[in-house]
Write an enzyme that holds these catalytic residues in place. Structure first.
Site, mmCIF file in Angstrom:
data_model
loop_
_atom_site.group_PDB
_atom_site.id
_atom_site.type_symbol
_atom_site.label_atom_id
_atom_site.label_comp_id
_atom_site.label_asym_id
_atom_site.label_seq_id
_atom_site.Cartn_x
_atom_site.Cartn_y
_atom_site.Cartn_z
ATOM 1 N N GLY A 295 33.425 44.367 47.901
ATOM 2 C CA GLY A 295 32.478 43.592 47.115
ATOM 3 C C GLY A 295 31.502 42.834 47.982
ATOM 4 C CB ALA B 39 26.625 44.560 47.763
ATOM 5 N N GLY C 74 27.589 37.953 45.762
ATOM 6 C CA GLY C 74 28.528 36.931 45.354
ATOM 7 C C GLY C 74 29.499 36.481 46.423
ATOM 8 C CG ASP D 98 33.786 53.638 41.277
ATOM 9 O OD1 ASP D 98 34.339 52.529 41.151
ATOM 10 O OD2 ASP D 98 33.459 54.346 40.305
ATOM 11 C CG LEU D 99 36.999 49.773 45.863
ATOM 12 C CD1 LEU D 99 37.249 48.344 46.322
ATOM 13 C CD2 LEU D 99 37.711 50.759 46.772
ATOM 14 N N GLY E 33 35.462 43.079 42.206
ATOM 15 C CA GLY E 33 36.041 43.025 40.875
ATOM 16 C C GLY E 33 34.953 42.935 39.825
ATOM 17 C CB SER F 186 40.560 35.014 37.970
ATOM 18 O OG SER F 186 39.929 34.203 36.986
ATOM 19 C CE1 TYR G 260 37.811 38.851 35.906
ATOM 20 C CE2 TYR G 260 38.563 36.896 34.737
ATOM 21 C CZ TYR G 260 38.016 37.483 35.863
ATOM 22 O OH TYR G 260 37.689 36.706 36.942
ATOM 23 C CE LYS H 111 39.975 39.202 39.063
ATOM 24 N NZ LYS H 111 39.634 39.610 40.444
#
Length: 275
Positions: free
Chosen positions: A8, A10, A12, A41-42, A71, A114, A164, A168
């Protein structure tokens, strides 16, 4: 200085983590769908295998740290994809890279969970069980079926909120179970979770349906500090968990959420051990 992997990378929290690690002098191998050292692509088994192999090739087979940040959020329309990306993605990546981490003198891994796993009252126990059992096909099928039962007023804003939070939750439990097993603990590979709260990332802003910073006092969950988190707040702790000096913490979940979990569940921790 070490070789660290950030998924992730790229945007945030992933981009912030990669930046902090590079500033500290480490080599960072970024993984993302685009604008990364390794594009993969995970959310698919093929993408996970390609990511692991690409990392091993780029690192020479030894990795000092992994930050599994990639995520998707509760605004994603397909709950099955949420289960695949948020749970099976990091689990497969970490399992695939465990031998490379063990070759390091101080292998470290940290996963982004999260606080939704403890503050959203929509944990799907059946989905959690399927995730932890490693049955991706059944988990995807169940997630889609359960999504139809989400109340319409909730589903409009967060169609995958249950998947979601459940993904988590399962991820944090997988880390806690896995971190203390001999292939990790006795090989000196430490594995922990960071549980962010409301952090101002493109993912969070997209999930809330607003294009700018919302009012913390009007946010659906308590914000004791009166401010939102920034990606750099999470990146700081990613760096700390990946440091060689972080040698005596494994299987832990650190809430970096401005006090939200504590405000909502003040007496939830510690939990007494009973015989």
């Amino acid at each position: 200085m070490g070789i660290h992997v950030v998924t992730g990378s790229a945007s945030g929290m992933g981009a912030a983590s990669a930046s902090v690690l590079r500033e500290a002098g480490h080599t960072v191998i970024g993984v993302d769908l685009h604008d990364a050292d390794i594009t993969a692509d995970l959310g698919t088994a093929e993408g996970r295998r390609a990511a692991v192999q690409g990392i091993l090739d780029a690192s020479g087979g030894q990795v000092d740290g992994v930050a599994a940040v990639a995520g998707v959020g509760p605004a994603m329309k397909d709950a099955a994809a949420v289960a695949s990306i948020n749970y099976f993605g990091p689990v497969a990546l970490l399992e695939g890279l465990r031998p490379a981490l063990a070759r390091s003198s101080a292998g470290r891994a940290v996963v982004i969970g999260s606080n939704s796993s403890t503050t959203v009252p929509m944990i799907d126990d059946a989905l959690v069980g399927l995730l932890l059992a490693g049955d991706e096909d059944a988990a995807r099928e169940h997630a889609r079926a359960a999504q139809a039962a989400v109340p319409a007023e909730v589903g409009q804003a967060a169609p995958s909120i249950s998947a979601y939070a459940s993904s988590k939750f399962a991820l944090a439990r997988w880390v806690r179970r896995t971190a203390v097993t001999p292939p990790w603990a006795r090989e000196g590979v430490l594995l922990n979770v960071i549980a962010p709260g409301a952090v101002l990332t493109p993912l969070m802003l997209g999930s809330t349906g607003v294009g700018e910073e919302p009012d913390p006092d009007a946010f659906p969950t308590p914000m004791p500090l009166g401010v939102f988190g920034r990606p750099e707040d999470i990146a700081y702790w990613v760096h700390q968990f990946l440091r060689p000096e972080a040698r005596f913490t494994t299987g832990a979940t650190l809430f970096v959420d401005g006090g939200t979990d504590a405000a909502m569940r003040p007496d939830a921790q510690p939990t007494a051990f009973t015989l």
